[in-house]
Design a protein around this motif. Structure first.
Motif, short mmCIF file in Angstrom:
data_model
loop_
_atom_site.label_atom_id
_atom_site.label_comp_id
_atom_site.label_asym_id
_atom_site.label_seq_id
_atom_site.Cartn_x
_atom_site.Cartn_y
_atom_site.Cartn_z
N ALA A 24 0.83 -1.21 0.00
CA ALA A 24 0.00 0.00 0.00
C ALA A 24 0.86 1.26 0.00
N LEU A 25 1.92 1.25 0.83
CA LEU A 25 2.82 2.41 0.88
C LEU A 25 3.51 2.64 -0.45
N ILE A 26 3.88 1.55 -1.11
CA ILE A 26 4.52 1.68 -2.42
C ILE A 26 3.55 2.33 -3.42
N GLN A 27 2.29 1.85 -3.36
CA GLN A 27 1.28 2.40 -4.26
C GLN A 27 1.01 3.87 -3.95
N PHE A 28 0.87 4.19 -2.65
CA PHE A 28 0.56 5.55 -2.24
C PHE A 28 1.69 6.53 -2.59
N ASN A 29 2.90 6.05 -2.54
CA ASN A 29 4.05 6.93 -2.71
C ASN A 29 4.74 6.76 -4.07
N LYS A 30 4.08 6.08 -4.99
CA LYS A 30 4.69 5.91 -6.30
C LYS A 30 4.85 7.28 -6.96
N SER A 31 5.87 7.44 -7.76
CA SER A 31 6.19 8.74 -8.34
C SER A 31 5.85 8.83 -9.81
N GLU A 32 4.97 7.94 -10.30
CA GLU A 32 4.54 8.05 -11.69
C GLU A 32 3.78 9.36 -11.86
N PRO A 33 4.09 10.15 -12.89
CA PRO A 33 3.43 11.45 -13.06
C PRO A 33 1.94 11.30 -13.34
N ASP A 34 1.19 12.35 -13.01
CA ASP A 34 -0.25 12.33 -13.24
C ASP A 34 -0.60 12.38 -14.72
N ILE A 35 0.29 12.88 -15.53
CA ILE A 35 0.08 12.94 -16.97
C ILE A 35 1.41 12.67 -17.66
N HIS A 36 1.38 12.03 -18.80
CA HIS A 36 2.63 11.75 -19.50
C HIS A 36 3.28 13.06 -19.93
N LEU A 75 0.21 15.94 7.23
CA LEU A 75 -0.42 17.04 6.49
C LEU A 75 -1.94 17.03 6.53
N GLY A 76 -2.52 16.07 7.20
CA GLY A 76 -3.97 15.97 7.24
C GLY A 76 -4.64 17.20 7.80
N GLU A 77 -4.08 17.76 8.87
CA GLU A 77 -4.69 18.92 9.50
C GLU A 77 -4.58 20.16 8.60
N VAL A 78 -3.48 20.26 7.85
CA VAL A 78 -3.32 21.39 6.94
C VAL A 78 -4.42 21.37 5.88
N ARG A 79 -4.65 20.20 5.31
CA ARG A 79 -5.69 20.07 4.29
C ARG A 79 -7.08 20.38 4.87
N GLY A 129 5.95 15.14 -10.82
CA GLY A 129 4.73 15.26 -11.60
C GLY A 129 3.50 14.67 -10.95
N ARG A 130 3.46 14.68 -9.61
CA ARG A 130 2.33 14.04 -8.94
C ARG A 130 1.78 14.91 -7.82
N VAL A 131 0.45 15.09 -7.84
CA VAL A 131 -0.29 15.73 -6.75
C VAL A 131 -1.18 14.66 -6.14
N THR A 132 -1.09 14.48 -4.83
CA THR A 132 -1.83 13.39 -4.20
C THR A 132 -2.23 13.73 -2.78
N THR A 133 -3.25 13.04 -2.31
CA THR A 133 -3.66 13.13 -0.89
C THR A 133 -3.54 11.77 -0.22
N THR A 134 -2.92 10.81 -0.92
CA THR A 134 -2.88 9.44 -0.39
C THR A 134 -1.48 8.96 -0.07
N MET A 144 -1.19 20.57 0.55
CA MET A 144 -2.63 20.33 0.67
C MET A 144 -3.14 19.27 -0.29
N GLY A 145 -2.31 18.90 -1.27
CA GLY A 145 -2.71 17.85 -2.21
C GLY A 145 -3.85 18.25 -3.11
N ILE A 146 -3.93 19.53 -3.49
CA ILE A 146 -5.05 20.04 -4.28
C ILE A 146 -4.54 20.51 -5.65
N HIS A 147 -5.26 20.11 -6.69
CA HIS A 147 -4.91 20.59 -8.02
C HIS A 147 -5.28 22.07 -8.16
N VAL A 148 -4.54 22.78 -9.00
CA VAL A 148 -4.77 24.21 -9.22
C VAL A 148 -4.87 24.47 -10.71
N MET A 149 -5.85 25.28 -11.09
CA MET A 149 -5.93 25.78 -12.47
C MET A 149 -5.86 27.29 -12.44
#
Length: 558
Positions: A19-31, A397-401, A384-389, A429-434
């Protein structure tokens, strides 16, 4: 078969590691390759011009996007779509006066309020529906201003938002230019309006969003030939025997926007229903499929009635059948408002986001666990990764979010926002921004930065699907389309989101809007190699109807 304790422990340990490996994988959110070319670039270009750039979804030769669906052509249609999609669902959330509890209302209930106020408005003013009569909204972003604006769309009036509640000069000049006969006003702005009435002779009816109106205030209004009415009473009385909607046409004027923060009046930008629907569609089209608004979303926005971005952001949420939060309007309550209402979409100005960043960093930034967690999340962001997991989201960082309510999945803002603040929102905060770039004359949007572009580059993103953008050479040769490594020049925009013109200023309109429909922004820009736009500064002043003034330049708000 019995399973011993050691086997159970090992199985759990393996599961946790996996689970930790999956949560912390560094594959980018987009190619990364998808960010190397973010626009569609025309194969040919005119003399002394750059190639025309468009959204990748609308290449050269195709029709620019005007609406999300064929049947959605006006802001009245947008409201009807939300009503049909989620009639009993939550629509509005707002705070009662002098209290910290929020009231919620369904789409069906709000629809009755809109029809009620619109009917009461027509009854009290004797103004004819469908005549594009200008009506002022001299109030902050609130449930009353929302109800009023929707009522004007329903019955064919024109909203004239006045977002500076401190300047009588601006109020007087806007009222006299538009010759508005009625105005919706907030209680705190009523004294200034009453002081200005002697110079605003056209205003005959004042609708006040207030619980109490003094006899002295009524006397002053009467002295200047005007009446003061309570907004709630007009709405309530109008709910009996409501009038049928007078459906607007796409080409009808929806808004005249005098967006200025100075003491000198800027030109009134005339925006049609078609303009604002196109802007809403351009923005929603830039959202990835899995990130589009739904009826489960809730918008908390700090953009005022005078910010066109506030109109199309609200419209995008209504179209999806989602809900809208009206914050208290006080800077000290920004975090409280978000915690109390748990929005999923947080739309705010750069200065407010930067103050949130500063406040949270002051509270949490010195802690060793936060520093470790933030550093790890920054590493993920750089990959290249934004995550909350990630592991750090659970232990550091839970309290910050949670300070924004814990459910925000997207922040929408404008340029320029400090890179440090954007990094903080995405990593801590693990939040995407536009981030978006636009002008009031383009209904508040021209480009939008790709949600998955986390680079520190200063660009403003690629054109949205409702408009196209090109650069033209500076006549004095300062910037040219042949510049290396990237073409430079004045930014020109064309599309269904571009204004009808400036209110009663044909000369100024002719200067800014050429015969081919291109709006000359008065700002210098550059196209990067990946098709994104960067703003370099503003042009010299040009002549308009009122002499010499900046060609509609303002600090980016939309």
């Amino acid at each position: 078969m019995e399973v011993d304790a050691l086997t159970i422990v090992l199985t759990i340990a393996i599961a946790v590691v996996f689970a930790l490996i999956q949560f912390n994988k560094s594959e980018p959110d987009i190619h990364p390759l998808l960010l190397e070319q973010q626009a569609s670039v025309a194969p040919l270009r005119g003399e002394k011009e750059s190639a025309v750039h468009r959204a990748k979804s609308v290449p050269a030769g195709s029709i620019l996007v005007k609406a999300p669906l064929e049947r959605i052509k006006t802001l009245y249609d947008v409201w009807q779509n939300g009503l049909e999609a989620n009639p009993t669902g939550r629509c509005l959330m707002y705070m009662l006066q002098n209290q910290f509890s929020y009231v919620t209302e369904s789409y069906e209930h709000v629809d009755k309020r809109i029809a009620g106020f619109g009917t009461g408005f027509i009854t009290e003013t004797n103004l004819k529906p469908g005549t594009e009569t200008p009506v002022g909204i001299y109030a902050p972003y609130s449930q009353e201003s929302f109800i009023a604006q929707q009522a004007f769309y329903r019955y064919g009036f024109v909203a004239v938002p006045i977002h500076d509640l401190r300047s009588s000069e601006l109020l007087i000049e806007i009222a006299n230019q538009t010759k508005m006969k009625a105005i919706v006003v907030a209680q705190k702005a009523l004294p200034l309006l009453l002081q200005s009435l002697k110079d605003c002779s056209s205003i005959k009816t004042i609708f006040v969003a207030a619980i109490y109106i003094s006899e002295e205030q009524k006397r002053i209004a009467t002295q200047h030939g005007a009446r003061i009415l309570k907004f709630a009473e007009v709405e309530y009385n109008g709910c009996v025997g409501t009038l049928e909607a007078v459906k607007p046409e796409p080409s009808d004027i929806a808004m005249i926007n005098f967006n200025t923060k100075s003491t000198s009046l800027s030109k009134g930008v005339v925006l049609t229903h078609a303009n604002l629907v196109a802007a809403m569609t351009g923005f929603t089209g830039s959202l990835p499929g899995a990130k589009k608004f739904t009826s489960k979303d809730r918008l908390l926005s700090h953009f005022t009635n005078g910010d066109v971005i506030g109109t199309w952001m609200t419209s995008a949420m209504i179209f999806a059948g989602g809900s809208i939060v009206f914050p208290s309007g006080l800077m000290k309550n920004v975090l409280h408002d978000s915690q109390a209402t748990t929005p999923t979409i947080f739309a705010s100005t750069p200065i407010i986001l930067e103050k949130i960043h500063e406040a949270l960093d002051t509270t949490y930034g010195a802690g060793s666990s936060f520093k470790k967690a933030f550093a790890s999340k920054l590493a993920l962001l750089d990959a290249g990764r934004v995550t909350t997991t990630s592991l750090w989201d659970f232990i550091g960082l839970g309290e910050v979010r949670s300070r924004l309510g814990g459910k925000v999945r997207l922040v929408v803002t404008t340029n320029p926002t400090k890179p440090e603040t954007l990094k903080y929102i995405r990593a801590a905060m693990g939040i995407h921004v536009m981030t978006t770039y636009g002008r009031t004359e383009t209904s508040g949007i021209v480009t939008s930065r790709n949600m998955f572009d986390y680079s520190n580059d200063a660009h403003l993103g690629a054109p949205v699907s409702c408009n196209e953008v090109k650069l033209v050479d500076d006549p004095e040769g300062r910037y040219t389309s042949n510049d290396q490594p990237n073409p430079r020049g004045e930014i020109l925009v064309r599309g269904p989101n571009v204004m009808k013109g400036y209110f009663k200023k044909p000369n100024a309109t002719a200067v800014s809007l050429d015969s081919d429909g291109w709006f000359h922004t008065g700002e210098w820009g550059s196209f990067n190699g990946n098709g994104t736009l960067e703003v370099l500064g503003k042009r010299k002043k040009v002549k308009t109807d009122k002499g010499v003034s900046s060609p509609a330049h303002e600090e980016p708000k939309e």
